[in-house]
Design an enzyme around this catalytic site. Structure first.
Site, PDB file in Angstrom:
ATOM      1  CB  SER A  40      -0.926  -0.008   1.213  1.00 19.82           C
ATOM      2  OG  SER A  40      -0.215   0.173   2.421  1.00 19.82           O
ATOM      3  CG  HIS A 153      -0.823  -5.270   4.326  1.00 22.81           C
ATOM      4  ND1 HIS A 153      -0.319  -4.546   5.363  1.00 22.81           N
ATOM      5  CD2 HIS A 153      -0.298  -4.717   3.200  1.00 22.81           C
ATOM      6  CE1 HIS A 153       0.463  -3.591   4.902  1.00 22.81           C
ATOM      7  NE2 HIS A 153       0.489  -3.664   3.599  1.00 22.81           N
ATOM      8  CD  GLN A 161      -2.055  -1.280   5.142  1.00 26.03           C
ATOM      9  OE1 GLN A 161      -2.313  -0.964   3.992  1.00 26.03           O
ATOM     10  NE2 GLN A 161      -1.004  -0.817   5.773  1.00 26.03           N
ATOM     11  CD  GLU A 162      -0.220  -1.772   9.158  1.00 22.92           C
ATOM     12  OE1 GLU A 162       0.340  -1.321  10.160  1.00 22.92           O
ATOM     13  OE2 GLU A 162       0.225  -1.661   8.003  1.00 22.92           O
ATOM     14  CD  GLU A 203       2.495  -4.978   7.761  1.00 21.66           C
ATOM     15  OE1 GLU A 203       1.942  -4.598   8.804  1.00 21.66           O
ATOM     16  OE2 GLU A 203       3.012  -4.205   6.934  1.00 21.66           O
ATOM     17  CG  ASP A 240      -1.586   2.021   8.725  1.00 20.37           C
ATOM     18  OD1 ASP A 240      -2.281   2.964   8.275  1.00 20.37           O
ATOM     19  OD2 ASP A 240      -0.571   1.587   8.139  1.00 20.37           O
ATOM     20  CD  GLU A 281       0.894   3.992   9.845  1.00 20.89           C
ATOM     21  OE1 GLU A 281       1.246   3.456  10.925  1.00 20.89           O
ATOM     22  OE2 GLU A 281       1.280   3.579   8.738  1.00 20.89           O
ATOM     23  CG  ASP A 308       2.756   5.011   5.888  1.00 23.14           C
ATOM     24  OD1 ASP A 308       3.793   5.292   5.274  1.00 23.14           O
ATOM     25  OD2 ASP A 308       2.217   3.883   5.794  1.00 23.14           O
ATOM     26  CE  LYS A 333       5.536   2.067   5.877  1.00 22.30           C
ATOM     27  NZ  LYS A 333       4.295   2.203   5.059  1.00 22.30           N
ATOM     28  CG  HIS A 361       7.155  -3.848   9.275  1.00 17.35           C
ATOM     29  ND1 HIS A 361       6.546  -5.075   9.326  1.00 17.35           N
ATOM     30  CD2 HIS A 361       6.166  -2.941   9.533  1.00 17.35           C
ATOM     31  CE1 HIS A 361       5.258  -4.928   9.602  1.00 17.35           C
ATOM     32  NE2 HIS A 361       5.017  -3.645   9.745  1.00 17.35           N
ATOM     33  NE  ARG A 362       6.678   0.167   3.024  1.00 19.91           N
ATOM     34  CZ  ARG A 362       6.503   1.134   2.128  1.00 19.91           C
ATOM     35  NH1 ARG A 362       7.482   1.970   1.848  1.00 19.91           N
ATOM     36  NH2 ARG A 362       5.333   1.291   1.512  1.00 19.91           N
ATOM     37  CB  SER A 363       3.275  -5.225   3.577  1.00 19.90           C
ATOM     38  OG  SER A 363       3.408  -4.540   2.352  1.00 19.90           O
ATOM     39  CE  LYS A 384       3.503   0.749  10.314  1.00 15.54           C
ATOM     40  NZ  LYS A 384       2.205   0.756   9.614  1.00 15.54           N
TER      41      LYS A 384
HETATM   42  P1  PGA Z   1       3.119  -1.199   3.101  1.00 16.44           P
HETATM   43  O1  PGA Z   1       2.201  -1.052   4.386  1.00 16.44           O
HETATM   44  O2  PGA Z   1       4.458  -1.629   3.531  1.00 16.44           O
HETATM   45  O3  PGA Z   1       2.385  -2.231   2.276  1.00 16.44           O
HETATM   46  O4  PGA Z   1       3.111   0.162   2.440  1.00 16.44           O
HETATM   47  C1  PGA Z   1       2.658  -0.611   5.605  1.00 16.44           C
HETATM   48  C2  PGA Z   1       1.920   0.618   6.064  1.00 16.44           C
HETATM   49  O5  PGA Z   1       1.003   1.119   5.382  1.00 16.44           O
HETATM   50  O6  PGA Z   1       2.243   1.136   7.120  1.00 16.44           O
HETATM   51 ZN    ZN Z   2       0.700   2.835   6.946  1.00 14.82          ZN
END
Ligand code: PGA
Ligand code: ZN
Length: 424
Positions: A40, A153, A161-162, A203, A240, A281, A308, A333, A361-363, A384
């Site tokens: 994402s 994800h 998403q999270e 994740e 998130d 987030e 983000d 990131k 991290h990243r996904s 995270k």
């Molecule tokens: P991504 O997701 O690594 O797929 O971009 C992580 C996030 O959105 O924080």
């Molecule tokens: Zn994010």
């Protein structure tokens, strides 16, 4: 001095190619760094160079980025002192020559930038966090465990998403990790008992097909209690939303209907009033500065609002946000911006403006653990790295256990103080 730089194509946690770089110094030190990859991704991130050759890895190969390291970036820094990180990052940026690192690829550039730092640390006989942060690097971060995965994800119907467990009441990083893992296992049983699938998302969190986003928070609350912890004081919650993913033509397509930014903002206010949420987030879309500002005015006193896709670890976008009064926290990131120096610049800018920062991290991840050292080097206080499960996620948490051990009495885990009450 940097003697040689090599690179190869390896696989990330989703089975997609990514770049690994090796740096050799003239004292015989060799260190490597591997580059993560998002799903994402924000529209304003530095450019991830992929081959586009459909006959290999469905076009996702990174041989061009590998070649950029071997043929251009490496030769440009050979003979330079490895401890000259800022000079080296400048050379990498100039060698690429574009604004968004699209010629050599941010994945190529970042791999070199991080491998140089690791080699320089090793050559100085220091752990990376100590080499980068100096004697004042001492804060062990609160880990935010992403235990329910949705959005892009996971193949379920959850928009958000999270969903995070934030063990803010633990006495140490290692205790926070244990609390997270224990709660994760209870969550597994609870989801199973309720008839949901317990397959995992990218994740490492569970990816049940929940009926609503609120139900996700309810499951976290139930799991925390059943694991024997106090909701809010021992373990708080976070999300998130990754709202850009479901935003189109001025509307947020959320829980089966279109929402305005104002409606979604009211929904968040209601959530924060009813659940102990310490961080949200990407609550709104990446370019909706005015709506973000309104959100920050309403909710910024009560909870952490993290940018983000909004900031993409880019000092220019962060400055715009700080000037406007948008959000109060930076997600960090390394591959969104593409060099270590620019990453550290963004973190500095955030802290000077009274914003918190959370390393991420990243996904799509690898066994590389650099972000664990970076979060301690900067005393950022939050990280995270996904669920407390799956090796590419746990690798970072395990590295933090080693750093905690190394720091001993000099280390501090600041818990809830990592989430200050904003402007309140
Ligand atoms: P991504 O997701 O690594 O797929 O971009 C992580 C996030 O959105 O924080
Ligand atoms: Zn994010």
């Amino acid at each position: 001095l940097i003697e040689a730089v090599g690179a190869r194509e390896i696989l990330d946690s989703r089975g997609n190619p990514t770049v690994e770089v090796e740096v050799l110094l003239d004292d015989g030190i060799v260190q490597r760094a591997a580059v993560p990859s998002g799903a994402s991704t924000g529209a304003f991130e530095a450019y991830e160079l992929r081959d586009g050759d459909k006959s290999r890895y469905n076009g996702k190969g990174v041989l061009k980025a590998v070649a950029a390291v071997v043929d251009e970036l490496g030769p440009a820094i050979e003979g330079v002192e490895a401890s000259e990180q800022r000079i080296i990052d400048e050379i990498l940026i100039e060698t690429d020559g574009t604004d968004n690192k699209s010629r050599a690829g941010a994945n190529a550039i970042l791999g070199v930038s991080l491998a140089v730092a690791k080699a320089a640390a090793d050559s100085a006989d220091l752990p990376l966090f100590r080499y980068l942060g100096g004697p004042n690097a001492h804060v062990l971060p609160v880990p935010l465990f992403n235990v329910i995965n949705g959005g892009s994800h996971a193949d379920n119907g959850i928009d958000c998403q999270e969903f995070f467990l934030a063990p803010i009441g633990a006495a140490s990083f290692s205790e926070a990790l244990r609390w997270g893992a224990e709660t994760y296992h209870v969550l597994h049983s609870e989801l199973k008992a309720a008839g949901y699938t317990t397959g995992l998302g990218d994740e490492g969190g569970f990816a049940p097909d929940l009926g609503s986003n609120r139900e996700g928070l309810d499951f976290l609350v139930k799991a925390i209690e059943k694991a024997g912890f106090t909701v809010g004081t021992d373990i708080a919650l976070g999300m998130d939303v990754a709202a850009t993913e479901f935003y189109s033509e001025g509307k947020y397509h959320f829980e089966g209907k279109p929402w305005t930014a104002a409606e979604l903002t009211d929904y968040y206010v209601d959530l924060v009033d009813n659940y102990p949420i310490v961080t949200i987030e990407d609550a709104l879309a990446e370019d909706s500065w005015e709506d973000w500002k309104a959100l920050t005015e309403k909710l910024g006193v009560k909870t952490q609002l993290v940018g983000d896709d909004l900031f993409v670890t880019n000092p220019e976008r962060l400055k715009q946000g700080i000037d406007l009064g948008v959000a109060n926290s930076l997600l960090v990131k390394v591959n969104q911006i593409g060099t270590l120096s620019e990453t550290l610049d963004a973190v500095d800018m955030a802290h000077r403006a009274g914003y918190t920062s959370m390393f991420s991290h990243r996904s799509g991840e690898t066994e590389d653990t650099t972000i664990a050292d970076l979060v301690v080097a900067t005393n950022a206080g939050q990280i995270k790295s996904g669920a407390p499960a799956r090796s590419e996620r746990v690798a970072k948490y395990n590295q933090l256990l080693r750093i905690e051990e190394e720091l001993g009495d000099a280390g501090s885990f600041i818990g809830r103080a990592a989430f200050p009450r904003f402007k309140g």
